[in-house]
Design a protein around this motif. Structure first.
Motif, short mmCIF file in Angstrom:
data_model
loop_
_atom_site.label_atom_id
_atom_site.label_comp_id
_atom_site.label_asym_id
_atom_site.label_seq_id
_atom_site.Cartn_x
_atom_site.Cartn_y
_atom_site.Cartn_z
N ARG A 137 -23.77 -0.08 0.43
CA ARG A 137 -23.58 -1.53 0.43
C ARG A 137 -23.87 -2.08 -0.95
N LEU A 138 -23.39 -3.28 -1.18
CA LEU A 138 -23.76 -4.03 -2.37
C LEU A 138 -23.58 -5.49 -2.07
N TYR A 139 -24.19 -6.32 -2.88
CA TYR A 139 -23.89 -7.74 -2.79
C TYR A 139 -23.16 -8.12 -4.05
N VAL A 140 -22.28 -9.10 -3.91
CA VAL A 140 -21.44 -9.53 -5.02
C VAL A 140 -21.39 -11.05 -5.00
N ASP A 151 -19.39 -9.63 7.38
CA ASP A 151 -19.58 -11.01 7.85
C ASP A 151 -20.96 -11.55 7.50
N TYR A 152 -21.77 -10.77 6.78
CA TYR A 152 -23.14 -11.16 6.47
C TYR A 152 -23.22 -11.93 5.16
#
Length: 162
Positions: A119-122, A142-143
């Protein structure tokens, strides 16, 4: 020019800290405190339970980096690897550096029996990065990320150096 991916070592600390500072400036107009980011990088390089860094080298110079931290998922009975501190030096962007870093990490994760995903956040407005991640097979979830921060955390716990 060929891209060589290797595990980061303590000798890479200064470059990684510099790249993280550049990343904060470019993505969030932020300034990282060298007295915090340097020891923060050193802690991960010294303690693989916290995370791992890999660097991309071209002609003997570091051209990019990627860090992984770990999250245990009881729902999946496995580990999720979170990509963080992803940075490619401006002189090497669009040269395949991030793709090489990502594919290296993805291959390691796929071989590890307890890893169930990456996972990663962008940043929501960073469409260029999002397009790159989609091309590599990642999908949007969807998070949304929510957080609470506790001031100057390293100093709150009496830790000012690695």
């Amino acid at each position: 020019m060929p891209i060589h991916i290797r595990d980061a070592t303590p000798d890479d600390r200064a470059v990684i800290a510099e790249f993280n500072s550049r990343l904060a400036a470019e993505t969030e107009d932020g300034v990282l405190d060298p007295g915090i980011i340097g020891p923060g990088v050193a802690r991960i390089l010294d303690d693989p339970l916290l995370g791992r860094y890999w660097v991309a080298e071209q002609d003997g110079e570091i051209s990019g980096q990627i860090m992984v931290t770990f999250e245990w998922s009881d729902w999946r009975n496995g580990m999720l690897w979170w990509l963080q501190s992803v940075y490619v030096h401006p002189d090497h962007r669009r040269d395949g550096v991030f793709t090489a870093l990502y594919q290296h990490v993805e291959a390691l994760a796929a071989e590890a029996p307890d890893v169930v995903g990456i996972r990663l956040y962008v940043e929501k407005d960073n469409t260029r990065a999002q397009q790159t991640y989609v091309k590599l097979g990642m999908t949007m979830t969807d998070y949304q990320v929510m957080q609470v921060e506790f001031g100057d955390a390293p100093h709150r716990h009496g830790k000012t150096d690695a």
